[in-house]
Scaffold this active site. Structure first.
Site, PDB file in Angstrom:
ATOM      1  N   GLY A  13       6.901   4.916   0.262  1.00  0.00           N
ATOM      2  CA  GLY A  13       6.568   4.266   1.537  1.00  0.00           C
ATOM      3  C   GLY A  13       6.443   2.764   1.361  1.00  0.00           C
ATOM      4  N   ASP A 142      -2.496   2.800   0.069  1.00  0.00           N
ATOM      5  CA  ASP A 142      -3.562   3.775  -0.177  1.00  0.00           C
ATOM      6  C   ASP A 142      -4.541   3.330  -1.264  1.00  0.00           C
ATOM      7  OD1 ASP A 142      -2.090   5.242   1.626  1.00  0.00           O
ATOM      8  OD2 ASP A 142      -1.185   6.536   0.112  1.00  0.00           O
TER       9      ASP A 142
HETATM   10  O1  F6P Z   1       1.357   6.527   0.924  1.00  0.00           O
HETATM   11  C1  F6P Z   1       1.443   5.648   1.993  1.00  0.00           C
HETATM   12  C2  F6P Z   1       1.345   6.386   3.292  1.00  0.00           C
HETATM   13  O2  F6P Z   1       1.404   5.436   4.343  1.00  0.00           O
HETATM   14  C3  F6P Z   1       0.126   7.293   3.447  1.00  0.00           C
HETATM   15  O3  F6P Z   1      -1.048   6.581   3.712  1.00  0.00           O
HETATM   16  C4  F6P Z   1       0.584   8.207   4.553  1.00  0.00           C
HETATM   17  O4  F6P Z   1      -0.072   9.446   4.507  1.00  0.00           O
HETATM   18  C5  F6P Z   1       2.049   8.373   4.270  1.00  0.00           C
HETATM   19  O5  F6P Z   1       2.436   7.278   3.463  1.00  0.00           O
HETATM   20  C6  F6P Z   1       2.908   8.410   5.495  1.00  0.00           C
HETATM   21  O6  F6P Z   1       4.198   8.683   5.087  1.00  0.00           O
HETATM   22  P1  F6P Z   1       5.468   8.581   6.032  1.00  0.00           P
HETATM   23  O7  F6P Z   1       5.878   7.127   6.062  1.00  0.00           O
HETATM   24  O8  F6P Z   1       6.460   9.434   5.339  1.00  0.00           O
HETATM   25  O9  F6P Z   1       5.089   9.062   7.371  1.00  0.00           O
END
Ligand code: F6P
Length: 367
Positions: A13, A142
């Site tokens: 991410g 995170d």
């Molecule tokens: O790890 C970063 C993060 O933003 C988390 O806080 C969240 O749960 C996840 O990625 C969201 O992922 P995606 O972008 O796949 O929705």
């Protein structure tokens, strides 16, 4: 050992500060070591496809403040278990890691800078074990990575969440409502805890402490009786009720990413409390706003320092490592010590004591 041609990729991410790192790696490699810098596009997918771009001081100018990553990223591109949707809709998993190693060799790179969170760095470590000289750079909103005081991207996300809290305060107070803010963080409560304290939350619920609903309700009622008929609740997406489970917006099966997606606990909490109090409840889910946009000054400096130090580490041949912040220094730690570990908030930490000592309800005390 001299470095002549280095590669960099950003995986997992995105978050604010990725471009500050790309710029710092590029500039340090060129200015300090006269090396060529190759940007690998789309995270590890670029190592499979060979899609790259040459990075120069010119091509990376003006990106310090830019959100996202100019190289692109992906959450699903683990070359060891690459997930693709087949024609019948099912997920096909293929191991492309040898192909990725071949691409790395064909690009004639001396090292690979892997910028990522726990999942991406674990893949980086697997490639290190396959012979690729890897230096990791810790990224994630995170802040759940071991061995570094902070990951870049976290402080910007905290600021965004804190700004949202400030806004919820004014509308919550005007309407005499309970305002819930759900923030990201996966199974760690760092964003919720720091932004909750910074934003003056009355209740902060994090994954590390299973909350008791009676405790939350009592706090809201106590505030109302005391002349404050509104409450602001900060809740981490991974928070769960005592004896309950995390709330998932999607399960892993059938997802290209192959991991569960958290989300919805703010609405779940609203349902639990709205029939038990005579105040209205509203929920806001902050979502990817925490990941986008320009990095704050802390993340610009941290990203730049990590990028510059990573290049020095590569020049010294210190592979299989990750650059980390051990305040006030940037140090090197072994990638093998990070694998599979998620750093969560310790429930006996000073930070939680601080929150509770000033009257913030963390979902576990009578008030
Ligand atoms: O790890 C970063 C993060 O933003 C988390 O806080 C969240 O749960 C996840 O990625 C969201 O992922 P995606 O972008 O796949 O929705």
């Amino acid at each position: 050992m001299a470095i002549q041609r280095v590669g960099i990729l950003t995986g997992g991410g995105d978050c604010s500060g990725l471009n500050a790192v790309i710029r710092a790696v590029t500039r340090a490699a060129i200015i300090q070591y006269h090396a060529e810098v190759i940007g690998i596009e789309g995270g590890f997918e670029g190592l499979i496809s060979g899609q790259t771009q040459k990075l120069t001081t010119r091509s990376t100018k003006d990106i310090l403040t830019l959100g996202g990553t100019i190289l692109g990223t992906t959450n699903k591109g683990n070359p060891f278990e690459y997930r693709e949707r087949d024609t019948d809709g099912s997920i096909k998993i293929t191991d492309y890691s040898d192909k990725a190693v071949q691409t790395f060799r064909a690009l004639k790179l001396d090292c690979l800078f892997v910028v990522g969170g726990e999942g991406t760095l674990e893949i980086g470590y697997r490639f290190f074990k396959k012979g690729i000289p890897v230096v990791g750079i810790p990224k994630t909103i995170d802040n759940d990575l071991e061995k570094t005081d902070y990951t870049f991207g976290f402080q910007t996300a905290v600021q965004v969440a804190c700004d949202a809290m400030d806004r919820l305060h004014t509308t919550g107070r005007s309407h005499h409502r309970v305002m819930i803010l759900e923030v990201m963080g996966r199974n760690a409560g760092w964003i919720a805890l720091e932004a909750g304290i910074a934003g003056g939350a009355h209740i902060i619920l994090i994954p590390e402490i299973e909350y008791k609903i009676e405790s939350v309700i009592k706090k809201i009622q106590y505030r109302k009786k005391g002349g404050s008929p509104f409450s602001i609740i900060m809740i981490a997406e991974g928070a769960k009720q005592k004896g309950g489970d995390t709330i998932k917006s999607e399960t892993a099966e059938g997802r290209l990413q192959g991991v569960e997606k958290l989300g919805g606990v703010g609405f779940y909490l609203a349902k639990q409390i709205e029939n038990k109090i005579d105040l209205e409840v509203r929920t806001t889910v902050l979502g990817h706003i925490q990941r986008g946009g320009s990095p704050n000054s802390f993340d610009r400096v941290l990203g730049t320092r990590l990028g510059s130090h990573a290049v020095d580490a590569a020049a010294l041949g210190k592979f299989g490592t990750m650059v980390a912040l051990k305040t006030p220094d940037i140090i090197l730690v072994d990638l093998k010590d990070l694998a599979g570990i998620v750093r969560r908030v310790s429930i006996d930490s000073q930070l939680i004591h601080c929150a509770e000592s000033i009257g913030i309800n963390m979902g576990r005390k009578a008030m």
